[in-house]
Write a protein that holds these residues in place. Structure first.
Motif: not given
Length: 428
Positions: A275-282, A356-365, A383-394
């Motif tokens: 997971r870390e390798a995928q995160r760094i690659s992305r 948005v829920t998935q982004v928050i779950r990823d952060m919670s790990e 914070q929810m707006e930030q999570a939505e912004a992360l989804v849109l950025e991706d």
């Protein structure tokens, strides 16, 4: 209503408005009548005061309220009719106005620039790594180091040992304030003590004492000791050597593997590294594509946005202390924000609740209690707006990646995370 754009400020819009005196007076009169219905003035029952007194007491307030209403109404009308996209609130200057006069005002705003986002013709390198057994072993070794313990060494102290020592410091034979310490434990090589003291402890055994000369550095945090020469009498109570736990059932249990199965532990470590390798690659791919976006797009930048971003950076202790050109960094962030927002707008990209829920779950790990983190995160709208912004950025990054060439490059896990041993890059 007239709208003009200064030649020196292409993103500014000056909205000039004249409202007839009759409309102003109509608004003031209506507000005075409304106030008269409930006004409480001395000597009169509620709602019975004559209009002359109502005007004397409330005329100025009614005029200001009318101005506010008419200015907001005409400004909103101009924004709708001209399809303007204001960056922030307008600056309003009333040039003329009063009872019996036309209301003349100018609202100055900055608007978002109109531009076509440029997608560069470029090649992105996407590094990928397969997690090997050696990577799992190295990570488990780090976990062992984090859980090391100490046992009496029965020998002289060396770097890495934990030494328990009594020491007393003097300057010119006079005891130092706070320089008398007993049962102080320190790991040699950790840098917690002055170098002269650590050097003096090397080679000492339990029960041994020694006096060493110590030179306090000129920048020492205690002003009266800065640059002073001192003597420290050291008496070692214990020398303990570091020991690493065995990779066994007890070790696995301590790391949360319920049945203590080492194979399960190794599998969890492998999955975490993958997971870390995928995160760094992305992250690396994202950084490349965003750099290309900044280099390829040159929209006019609203001064208000640059100012706001610069203010945020100045409040960020890390950014302020990093020595970066904050103005250049603010401009970069504004360019990115404008381009990404424009792509979101044109392509009608949306962040679904599930994403948005998935982004928050990823952060919670990374937290001990993921569900508690998720609950806390969802309780804050910002914070929810930030999570939505992360989804849109991706989503924008994915959209951009479909329009550039991507070359995959296989590397070792150590190379991917930036800790490849010397010579590894050449060996592969």
């Amino acid at each position: 209503m007239q709208i003009s754009t200064p030649e020196a400020a292409p993103l500014e819009r000056h909205i000039h408005v004249t409202i007839p005196a009759s409309e102003v007076e109509s608004g003031v009169s209506q507000r005075l009548r409304n106030k008269a219905r409930s006004a409480r003035l001395p000597g009169f029952r509620p709602g019975k005061a004559p209009m002359t007194l109502i005007e004397r007491h409330y005329g100025s307030d009614a005029l200001m309220e009318t101005f506010d209403h008419l200015i907001n109404e005409r400004y909103s009308q101009a924004v709708r009719e001209e399809s303007l996209r204001p960056v922030g609130r307008p600056e309003v200057q009333v040039e003329k106005g009063g009872r019996g006069e036309d209301l003349v005002f100018t609202a100055v705003i900055e608007v978002y620039p109109e531009f076509d986002p440029q997608v560069p013709e470029a090649t992105i390198v996407r590094k990928t790594a397969e997690v090997m057994d050696a990577d799992v072993d190295a990570t488990i070794d780090i976990m062992r180091q984090q859980r090391r313990f100490y046992v009496p060494a029965g020998r002289a102290a060396q770097n890495g040992d934990r030494v328990t020592v009594d020491f007393e410091g003097t300057v010119d034979g006079v005891p130092m304030a706070g320089g008398d310490v007993t049962d102080y434990s320190v790991v040699l090589g950790s840098g917690r003590l002055l170098p002269d003291i650590e050097q003096g402890l090397l080679g000492m055994s339990a029960g041994e004492d020694r006096t060493v000369a110590v030179q306090f550095p000129a920048e020492y945090h205690v002003a009266e000791l800065a640059g002073q020469a001192a003597q420290f009498h050291l008496q070692v109570r214990e020398v303990a050597a570091p020991q690493l736990p065995e990779v066994d059932a007890a070790f696995a249990l301590a790391l949360g593997i319920e049945d203590g199965d080492v194979a399960v532990l190794r599998q969890e470590v492998r999955e975490n590294l993958e997971r870390e390798a995928q995160r760094i690659s992305r992250g690396q791919v994202k950084a490349q594509i965003l750099d290309l976006v900044v280099a390829s797009n040159h929209p006019d930048l609203p001064r208000q946005m640059i100012g706001q971003e610069l203010e945020r950076l100045q409040k960020d202790a890390n950014a302020a202390a990093g020595g970066d050109d904050l103005d250049a960094l603010a401009r970069r962030r504004v360019v990115l924000g404008l381009v990404l927002s424009e792509i979101v707008r044109r392509e009608k990209l949306r962040a679904s609740p599930a994403e948005v829920t998935q982004v928050i779950r990823d952060m919670s790990e990374q937290y001990e209690d993921p569900e508690q983190f998720i609950s806390w995160y969802r309780s804050n709208p910002g914070q929810m707006e930030q999570a939505e912004a992360l989804v849109l950025e991706d989503k924008v990054v994915a959209w951009l990646l479909e329009r550039v060439k991507v070359n995959d490059e296989a590397v070792s896990f150590n190379q991917l995370i930036g800790r490849a041993p010397a010579g590894e890059a050449n060996a592969e």
